[in-house]
Scaffold this active site. Structure first.
Site, PDB file in Angstrom:
ATOM      1  N   VAL A  65      22.450 -24.067  32.610  1.00  0.00           N
ATOM      2  CA  VAL A  65      22.904 -24.582  31.315  1.00  0.00           C
ATOM      3  C   VAL A  65      23.879 -23.627  30.613  1.00  0.00           C
ATOM      4  CG1 VAL A  65      20.823 -25.980  30.931  1.00  0.00           C
ATOM      5  CG2 VAL A  65      20.928 -23.657  30.004  1.00  0.00           C
ATOM      6  N   ASN A  91      15.943 -29.023  27.751  1.00  0.00           N
ATOM      7  CA  ASN A  91      14.685 -28.281  27.627  1.00  0.00           C
ATOM      8  C   ASN A  91      14.770 -26.843  28.113  1.00  0.00           C
ATOM      9  OD1 ASN A  91      11.504 -28.149  27.769  1.00  0.00           O
ATOM     10  ND2 ASN A  91      12.238 -27.626  29.824  1.00  0.00           N
ATOM     11  N   SER A 143      11.289 -25.352  19.038  1.00  0.00           N
ATOM     12  CA  SER A 143      10.051 -24.567  18.960  1.00  0.00           C
ATOM     13  C   SER A 143       9.628 -24.489  17.504  1.00  0.00           C
ATOM     14  CB  SER A 143      10.299 -23.159  19.504  1.00  0.00           C
ATOM     15  OG  SER A 143       9.127 -22.371  19.391  1.00  0.00           O
ATOM     16  N   TYR A 157      15.291 -15.279  19.816  1.00  0.00           N
ATOM     17  CA  TYR A 157      14.739 -16.573  20.248  1.00  0.00           C
ATOM     18  C   TYR A 157      14.598 -17.525  19.051  1.00  0.00           C
ATOM     19  CZ  TYR A 157      11.357 -19.935  22.121  1.00  0.00           C
ATOM     20  OH  TYR A 157      10.719 -21.084  22.492  1.00  0.00           O
ATOM     21  N   ALA A 159      16.197 -17.449  16.284  1.00  0.00           N
ATOM     22  CA  ALA A 159      17.537 -17.854  15.836  1.00  0.00           C
ATOM     23  C   ALA A 159      18.081 -18.977  16.717  1.00  0.00           C
ATOM     24  CB  ALA A 159      18.477 -16.653  15.866  1.00  0.00           C
ATOM     25  N   LYS A 161      16.401 -21.206  18.436  1.00  0.00           N
ATOM     26  CA  LYS A 161      15.653 -22.462  18.280  1.00  0.00           C
ATOM     27  C   LYS A 161      15.986 -23.129  16.943  1.00  0.00           C
ATOM     28  CE  LYS A 161      14.094 -22.633  22.171  1.00  0.00           C
ATOM     29  NZ  LYS A 161      14.153 -23.793  23.058  1.00  0.00           N
ATOM     30  N   ILE A 190       2.076 -23.560  24.309  1.00  0.00           N
ATOM     31  CA  ILE A 190       1.818 -24.542  25.365  1.00  0.00           C
ATOM     32  C   ILE A 190       1.436 -23.820  26.650  1.00  0.00           C
ATOM     33  CG2 ILE A 190       2.800 -26.467  26.686  1.00  0.00           C
ATOM     34  CD1 ILE A 190       2.514 -26.955  23.602  1.00  0.00           C
TER      35      ILE A 190
END
Ligand code: NAP
Length: 257
Positions: A65, A91, A143, A157, A159, A161, A190
């Site tokens: 990605v 995802n 998230s 992370y 930032a 999301k 999860i």
């Protein structure tokens, strides 16, 4: 009862394991043609094979990605294989831990380029096909970390999301004229392969902070994504669903029953 996905093609990035694999499994169970995408084609292939053994339709495709060229090749290959693209579950994500004091430019860029820019590239690559679909659907895996909560070591992370959600709201306006919706699922903790490796003690202590007293399952996220991808969700765009067993609700530990 949601309209079955038979004949619809879904691309799930980061579907070789974890939440993406759960999304791929659930969508395949509802009849969709599933494109299992990750950088490691062998692991993606074994996840696709598992779906086929369970009676579903799935093929593995290599895709990174963080590269627009890679996403374009992947989307073209999926469309050639299955005859189009109807749903994109964006995802794929990474979550290395790093304190602000120690964080390098490379660490910041890896997280932003995978999680935030990666969503842009996946969408750009799929857009020509989503525009041709009867109705197009994009579901982001964001998230709670970033948009709602914080965790030391995950500033980059969080930032990334939160960036996904800011992106989503403007994207919804650009996509609506093409009958394409874009929404996000915001998972709490999860249970994925990575978490299992941390052991029962760690998992149990995390579960104790969740009102529902358990860590989420990948299927919990997948079913929320399934609803947002459904025909019936056609008037919902730029929205988020928190799937966290109530984790973000208690004001303090005393508020937990
Ligand atoms: P995971 O188990 O580590 O799986 C990550 C998946 O993404 C793998 O399939 C991996 O395959 C793929 N991936 C990583 N970098 C990629 C890239 N550059 N291009 C394409 N694919 C890539 O992660 P997870 O826990 O399921 O997380 C999935 C998503 O949920 C992420 O966006 C994460 O931020 C979000 N999330 C997870 C949790 C949780 O508790 N697990 C909570 C909130 C949000 P390859 O390495 O082969 O590419």
């Amino acid at each position: 009862m949601l309209t079955p996905l038979k004949g619809k093609t879904v691309i799930v990035t980061g579907a070789s394991k974890g939440i993406g694999k759960g999304i791929a499994d659930v969508f395949a169970g509802k009849g969709a043609n599933v494109a299992v995408v990750s950088r490691n084609i062998e692991i993606a292939e074994s996840s696709a094979e598992e779906i086929r053994k369970n009676g579903g339709i799935a093929k593995a495709f290599a895709g990174d990605v963080s590269s627009l060229d890679s996403m374009k090749k992947m989307a073209n290959d999926v469309a050639s294989s299955f005859g189009g693209v109807d749903i994109l579950c964006s995802n794929a994500g990474v979550f290395p831990n790093s304190s602000i004091e120690d964080m390098s430019i490379n660490e910041w860029d890896l997280v932003m380029n995978t999680n935030a820019r990666g969503a842009l590239f996946a969408i750009q690559a799929c857009l020509p096909f989503l525009k041709e679909a009867e109705f197009g659907r994009i579901i982001l895996t964001s998230s709670i970390t970033g948009p709602v909560t914080g965790y030391a070591g995950w500033s980059h992370y969080g930032a990334s999301k939160a960036a996904q959600l800011g992106f989503m709201r403007s994207a919804a306006l650009e996509l609506a004229p093409y009958n394409i919706t874009i929404n996000a699922v915001m998972p709490g903790n999860i249970l994925t392969e990575g978490l299992v490796e941390l052991g029962d003690d760690y998992i149990n202590s995390m579960a104790a902070t969740v009102p529902m007293k358990r860590i989420g399952k990948v299927e919990d996220i997948a079913y929320a994504a399934l609803f947002l991808a459904s025909k019936e969700a056609n008037y919902i765009t730029a929205q988020t669903i928190v799937v966290d067993g109530g984790q973000i609700i208690p004001e303090s530990l005393d508020a937990l029953a």
